[in-house]
Design a protein around this motif. Sequence first.
Motif, PDB file in Angstrom:
ATOM      1  N   MET A 153      15.191  10.623  16.364  1.00 13.15           N
ATOM      2  CA  MET A 153      13.856  10.854  16.567  1.00 13.15           C
ATOM      3  C   MET A 153      13.635  12.748  16.065  1.00 13.15           C
ATOM      4  N   TYR A 154      13.282  13.054  15.217  1.00 15.92           N
ATOM      5  CA  TYR A 154      12.927  14.422  14.851  1.00 15.92           C
ATOM      6  C   TYR A 154      12.639  14.885  15.989  1.00 15.92           C
ATOM      7  N   ASP A 155      12.980  16.804  15.646  1.00 12.26           N
ATOM      8  CA  ASP A 155      12.668  17.372  17.074  1.00 12.26           C
ATOM      9  C   ASP A 155      10.714  17.595  16.811  1.00 12.26           C
ATOM     10  N   GLN A 156      10.584  18.124  15.560  1.00  8.16           N
ATOM     11  CA  GLN A 156       9.082  17.975  15.104  1.00  8.16           C
ATOM     12  C   GLN A 156       8.583  16.378  13.644  1.00  8.16           C
ATOM     13  N   GLU A 157       7.833  16.084  14.546  1.00  7.43           N
ATOM     14  CA  GLU A 157       7.528  15.478  13.138  1.00  7.43           C
ATOM     15  C   GLU A 157       7.700  15.680  11.928  1.00  7.43           C
ATOM     16  N   PRO A 158       7.631  14.936  10.734  1.00  8.58           N
ATOM     17  CA  PRO A 158       7.543  15.226   9.465  1.00  8.58           C
ATOM     18  C   PRO A 158       6.338  15.509   9.209  1.00  8.58           C
ATOM     19  N   MET A 159       6.537  16.890   8.036  1.00 11.97           N
ATOM     20  CA  MET A 159       5.421  16.704   7.253  1.00 11.97           C
ATOM     21  C   MET A 159       4.943  16.642   6.183  1.00 11.97           C
ATOM     22  N   ILE A 160       5.545  14.841   5.167  1.00 12.66           N
ATOM     23  CA  ILE A 160       5.143  14.189   4.605  1.00 12.66           C
ATOM     24  C   ILE A 160       5.461  13.545   5.014  1.00 12.66           C
ATOM     25  N   ARG A 161       4.821  12.244   3.734  1.00 12.96           N
ATOM     26  CA  ARG A 161       5.062  10.430   4.619  1.00 12.96           C
ATOM     27  C   ARG A 161       5.073   9.636   3.229  1.00 12.96           C
ATOM     28  N   VAL A 162       5.626   9.276   2.637  1.00 19.24           N
ATOM     29  CA  VAL A 162       5.498   8.501   1.388  1.00 19.24           C
ATOM     30  C   VAL A 162       5.238   7.103   2.152  1.00 19.24           C
ATOM     31  N   GLY A 163       4.489   6.591   1.100  1.00 18.62           N
ATOM     32  CA  GLY A 163       3.511   4.964   1.007  1.00 18.62           C
ATOM     33  C   GLY A 163       3.506   3.979   0.014  1.00 18.62           C
ATOM     34  N   LEU A 164       3.939   2.975   0.536  1.00 17.72           N
ATOM     35  CA  LEU A 164       4.010   1.857  -1.174  1.00 17.72           C
ATOM     36  C   LEU A 164       2.552   0.290  -0.381  1.00 17.72           C
ATOM     37  N   GLY A 165       2.583   0.286  -1.664  1.00 15.16           N
ATOM     38  CA  GLY A 165       1.211  -0.253  -1.573  1.00 15.16           C
ATOM     39  C   GLY A 165       1.625  -1.486  -2.638  1.00 15.16           C
ATOM     40  N   PHE A 166       1.513  -2.581  -2.796  1.00 15.03           N
ATOM     41  CA  PHE A 166       1.473  -4.113  -3.724  1.00 15.03           C
ATOM     42  C   PHE A 166       0.499  -4.748  -2.895  1.00 15.03           C
ATOM     43  N   ASP A 167      -0.140  -5.569  -4.102  1.00 18.76           N
ATOM     44  CA  ASP A 167      -1.354  -6.651  -4.286  1.00 18.76           C
ATOM     45  C   ASP A 167      -0.761  -7.313  -5.342  1.00 18.76           C
ATOM     46  N   SER A 168      -1.598  -9.172  -5.425  1.00 17.15           N
ATOM     47  CA  SER A 168      -1.970  -9.775  -6.056  1.00 17.15           C
ATOM     48  C   SER A 168      -2.728 -10.580  -6.328  1.00 17.15           C
ATOM     49  N   HIS A 169      -3.461 -10.287  -6.659  1.00 21.89           N
ATOM     50  CA  HIS A 169      -4.497 -12.058  -6.727  1.00 21.89           C
ATOM     51  C   HIS A 169      -4.383 -12.374  -8.321  1.00 21.89           C
ATOM     52  N   ARG A 170      -4.614 -14.216  -8.099  1.00 21.81           N
ATOM     53  CA  ARG A 170      -5.307 -15.278  -8.997  1.00 21.81           C
ATOM     54  C   ARG A 170      -5.841 -14.408  -9.886  1.00 21.81           C
ATOM     55  N   LEU A 171      -5.942 -15.350 -11.319  1.00 18.83           N
ATOM     56  CA  LEU A 171      -7.541 -14.380 -12.642  1.00 18.83           C
ATOM     57  C   LEU A 171      -7.939 -15.845 -12.733  1.00 18.83           C
ATOM     58  N   VAL A 172      -9.384 -15.768 -12.517  1.00 20.95           N
ATOM     59  CA  VAL A 172      -9.882 -17.343 -12.469  1.00 20.95           C
ATOM     60  C   VAL A 172     -10.969 -16.997 -13.859  1.00 20.95           C
ATOM     61  N   PRO A 173     -11.779 -17.790 -13.846  1.00 22.30           N
ATOM     62  CA  PRO A 173     -12.871 -17.722 -15.776  1.00 22.30           C
ATOM     63  C   PRO A 173     -14.003 -17.147 -14.229  1.00 22.30           C
ATOM     64  N   GLY A 174     -15.040 -16.224 -15.024  1.00 20.18           N
ATOM     65  CA  GLY A 174     -16.106 -16.105 -13.772  1.00 20.18           C
ATOM     66  C   GLY A 174     -16.252 -15.384 -12.954  1.00 20.18           C
ATOM     67  N   ARG A 175     -14.837 -14.703 -12.782  1.00 19.52           N
ATOM     68  CA  ARG A 175     -15.207 -13.146 -12.111  1.00 19.52           C
ATOM     69  C   ARG A 175     -15.038 -11.958 -12.407  1.00 19.52           C
ATOM     70  N   LYS A 176     -15.638 -10.904 -12.049  1.00 19.30           N
ATOM     71  CA  LYS A 176     -15.031  -9.602 -12.258  1.00 19.30           C
ATOM     72  C   LYS A 176     -13.753  -9.208 -12.593  1.00 19.30           C
ATOM     73  N   LEU A 177     -13.490  -8.203 -13.569  1.00 14.99           N
ATOM     74  CA  LEU A 177     -11.967  -7.512 -12.970  1.00 14.99           C
ATOM     75  C   LEU A 177     -12.925  -6.607 -12.602  1.00 14.99           C
ATOM     76  N   LEU A 178     -12.320  -6.166 -11.848  1.00 16.05           N
ATOM     77  CA  LEU A 178     -12.826  -5.060 -10.657  1.00 16.05           C
ATOM     78  C   LEU A 178     -10.976  -4.254 -10.695  1.00 16.05           C
ATOM     79  N   VAL A 234       1.154   0.126  -5.869  1.00 16.57           N
ATOM     80  CA  VAL A 234       0.855   1.968  -5.652  1.00 16.57           C
ATOM     81  C   VAL A 234       1.952   2.912  -5.102  1.00 16.57           C
ATOM     82  N   ALA A 235       1.899   3.940  -5.108  1.00 18.49           N
ATOM     83  CA  ALA A 235       3.085   4.870  -4.318  1.00 18.49           C
ATOM     84  C   ALA A 235       1.676   5.783  -3.853  1.00 18.49           C
ATOM     85  N   VAL A 236       1.891   6.258  -2.468  1.00 19.79           N
ATOM     86  CA  VAL A 236       0.683   7.233  -2.421  1.00 19.79           C
ATOM     87  C   VAL A 236       2.260   8.085  -1.427  1.00 19.79           C
ATOM     88  N   LEU A 237       1.491  10.083  -1.565  1.00 18.47           N
ATOM     89  CA  LEU A 237       2.593  10.933  -0.702  1.00 18.47           C
ATOM     90  C   LEU A 237       1.357  11.983   0.324  1.00 18.47           C
TER      91      LEU A 237
END
Length: 170
Positions: free
Chosen positions: A1-26, A161-164
């Motif tokens: 444990m840190y004495d103080q909470e960190p002031m910055i945080r990194v986040g990592l996101g991943f997603d995948s979907h199948r592509l099919v005809p007749g659906r919107k590409l959003l 996706v990465a966020v800070l």
Amino acid sequence: MYDQEPMIRVGLGFDSHRLVPGRKLLLGGVDVPSPFGEKAHSDGDVLLHALCDAIYGACGRGDIGEHFPDTDPRWKDKPSSHFLLEAGRLAKREGWRLVNVDATILLETPKLSPWKKTIAESIRRILAPVWELGESAVCIKAKTMERCDAVGRSEAIVAHVAVLLESGGS
Ligand SMILES: [Zn+2]
């Protein structure tokens, strides 16, 4: 444990979907013209789902599936902008400010270069009720898989996706 909470945080996101005809590409809330789109319980916006996961991850609050289970009929065909706004609100409630978003979309076709700016603007607009983001704070990149694997055969789309986050509320 840190004495103080960190002031910055990194986040990592991943997603995948199948592509099919007749659906919107959003992508980031933008309806990109395409002969096929993401198959999903919700609207299938692969980029917003990965972004939600990155924000939840940076907050240490799990993933989008825990907050919005795809078994719940309330989330069927729900605009993913709703999920992103809720993820942003949670992060803000916990005292975090979004510093930047860096995203890569893997898609064979159509070419996304004409859409990258529009998609980035859309994400900034969706998050505007929570955080004011400058133009350079959201970067959208796109790559093909050079015709290899499911993405390369146009059977799937992937987003990373990465966020800070930094502490300090709004
Ligand atoms: Zn998804």
